[in-house]
Design an enzyme around this catalytic site. Structure first.
Site, PDB file in Angstrom:
ATOM      1  CB  SER A 227      65.330  28.694 -23.097  1.00 42.90           C
ATOM      2  OG  SER A 227      64.880  29.817 -23.810  1.00 42.90           O
ATOM      3  CG  ASP A 453      59.397  31.742 -19.165  1.00 43.19           C
ATOM      4  OD1 ASP A 453      59.858  32.648 -19.884  1.00 43.19           O
ATOM      5  OD2 ASP A 453      60.014  30.692 -18.909  1.00 43.19           O
ATOM      6  CG  HIS A 483      63.606  32.253 -19.610  1.00 47.61           C
ATOM      7  ND1 HIS A 483      62.534  31.732 -20.302  1.00 47.61           N
ATOM      8  CD2 HIS A 483      64.710  31.945 -20.339  1.00 47.61           C
ATOM      9  CE1 HIS A 483      62.971  31.143 -21.407  1.00 47.61           C
ATOM     10  NE2 HIS A 483      64.281  31.248 -21.449  1.00 47.61           N
TER      11      HIS A 483
END
Length: 514
Positions: A227, A453, A483
């Site tokens: 991320s 995602d 995610h």
């Protein structure tokens, strides 16, 4: 309402908080010390501080390996490297294989920005057992986070009110109230953490990582970024291309977008995830308990949020589930397909007038534990984003953009559009429109994009590859939900990642896993 990039928070961090259901100060003692020569004192890890999220000290890994913690001194201001220092909190688990097979340290950043790596790595250490055969697993609290001179803004009671506010104002009175709340939050950050605010940019954290590499005794930085950790890794590669070792970026932040574009992309990403959830629910053998068709599921959720805007329902006493809390709870559940069952249960419950599950999900997103204490996740997240991001948006500008955001997502569009004012009255100017991740001369970096995602939409992986430059980024696609890809447990993805990190075997560019 948090900064739009608030929703970058890695699903791993949030999962740890949900399923498991102090601050370090600035020192003055570095001066002429060569920080690259410092020796770390590794000891048994204490229980996490409140700023890190609280809880118990990390349990041993399967097989009995203990987690060890240490502090590394880094300059408070990298423009004054001989000046005052701060402590950067680290955690590690030593490599489990033969010493002759050890490659070095593998440093993790799980996202946020604002997530504590010291608490997240132990929660998922077993998932990286294969990687631990040849690496010491290492993570850290980035500067401004947790025990690394953590930024402080509002207190727990103030944050309860902050996350209950109407973050999608409908009229002039609500807009004024919302703007005033954001100003009060930002003023509290300046009052309580003025010294740190200019020194929490991603470029500062990248320089900390290069110091960490040297202190850990590695010639190259071996890295696993998830991320926001992909943005941090990209900035590191730009600043120190010759020092990049084996690196993997998973759940990739698009480095080419400014905050507005990133927020709009997230609106589309979360809407796609909601569409996928709704379709999945009605396609099950048993009837979907929250709608008769995918559109009916979304219509009922929209009605729930409209009803909560008018009249909240009981949540977790004494708090009520507001429209804002419900929206953030739904967003949280879309981070992982494993959370979809919680979303279904939470919606069923809310339709019956009980908001407990959706509020628990919202609390997880916001870093609140069951004792009512908040980590400094939000404070750090806003501080890092506002120090990084140059644009400052006005209320009038957001109002003009609302139709575009609503078109991108009827459910999440306004929520993300209004959050664009989070940095408007910030005390420190932002550094740039978007990060520079160009890294000519870097070793290859494996870039993993997930087609489903919600928080870091799939398109960002391709753009990260292009921005890194020719011969650096190698794209791998995972056709999945949630995610991130590696912790989906997809065998194809894990084989590709493990093959590169452990044996240097880079998969062919354009490889697709499903």
């Amino acid at each position: 309402m948090p900064n739009p990039s608030r929703l970058r928070t890695a699903a791993l961090t949030v999962t740890a908080v949900l399923l498991s259901a102090v601050l370090a100060g600035c020192g003055d003692d570095s001066k002429d010390e060569d920080l690259t020569a410092q020796k770390l004192s590794w000891e048994d890890c204490p229980a996490p501080s409140q700023a890190q999220g609280g809880g118990d000290a990390p349990s041993p890994l399967p097989g009995g390996a203990e987690w060890q913690c240490a502090s590394m001194k880094a300059p408070l201001d990298w423009d004054d490297p001989k000046g005052d220092t701060i402590d950067i909190a680290l955690i590690r688990a030593r490599a489990s294989g033969e010493a002759s097979q050890r490659i070095g340290s593998l440093i993790f950043n799980f996202g946020g920005p604002g997530g504590s790596g010291v608490t997240t790595l132990p929660a998922f250490g077993a998932d990286y057992a294969k990687l631990r055969t040849r690496y010491d697993l290492v993570s850290f609290d980035p500067r401004g986070v947790g025990r690394s001179a953590g930024v402080r803004c509002e207190n727990d009671q103030q944050l309860d009110a902050y996350f209950q506010q109407d973050a999608t104002p409908d009229d002039a009175r609500e807009r004024t109230e919302y703007v005033d709340n954001v100003k009060e939050f930002n003023a509290a950050c300046e009052e309580n953490s003025e010294r740190m605010l200019p020194n929490v940019r991603t470029t500062d954290a990248a320089r900390d990582m290069d110091l960490m590499r040297q202190v850990l005794g590695d010639d190259k930085l071996h890295y696993f970024g998830i991320s926001y950790g992909t943005e941090l890794g990209g900035v590191y590669a730009h600043l120190f291309p010759k020092n990049v070792g084996r690196a993997v970026f998973d759940a990739v932040v698009d480095p080419t977008l400014n905050p507005e574009q990133g927020s709009l992309g997230q609106a589309k990403g979360f809407q796609l995830a909601l569409d996928n959830y709704a379709q999945h629910c009605v396609s099950q053998v048993e009837d979907c308990p929250v709608g008769d068709s995918a559109q009916d599921v979304k219509n009922r959720i929209a009605k729930l949020l409209r009803d909560l805007d008018r009249k909240p329902i009981p949540g977790i006493f004494p708090r009520e589930l507001t429209q804002t809390a419900a929206t953030s709870g739904i967003a949280q559940a879309l981070y992982s397909q494993d959370f979809w069952e919680y979303l279904t249960e939470g919606l069923e419950q809310a339709y019956d007038g009980n908001g407990q599950i959706l509020m628990l999900l919202s609390d997880s997103l916001n870093g609140r534990n069951q004792n009512g204490e908040y980590s400094n996740l939000t404070a750090a997240n806003v501080s890092i984003n506002c120090a990084d991001d140059k644009p400052r948006y006005t209320t009038e500008y957001v109002q003009r953009k609302l139709p575009e955001f609503r078109a991108a997502s009827p459910l999440f569009g306004e929520y993300l559009a209004w959050s664009m004012i989070s940095c408007t009255d910030w005390a420190v100017p932002g550094a740039a429109d978007h990060p520079d991740v160009s890294a000519p001369g870097s070793a290859p970096i494996l870039v993993v994009g997930n087609t489903g995602d919600p928080a870091t939409p799939y398109e960002g992986a391709r753009r990260m590859v292009q921005a890194l430059g020719k011969g650096v980024g190698v794209e791998l696609t995972y056709k999945g939900q949630g995610h991130g890809a590696y912790d989906s447990k997809n065998k194809c993805v894990q084989t590709a990642v493990n093959g590169y990190l452990l044996d240097g075997r880079m998969p062919a560019a354009g490889t697709v896993c499903s």
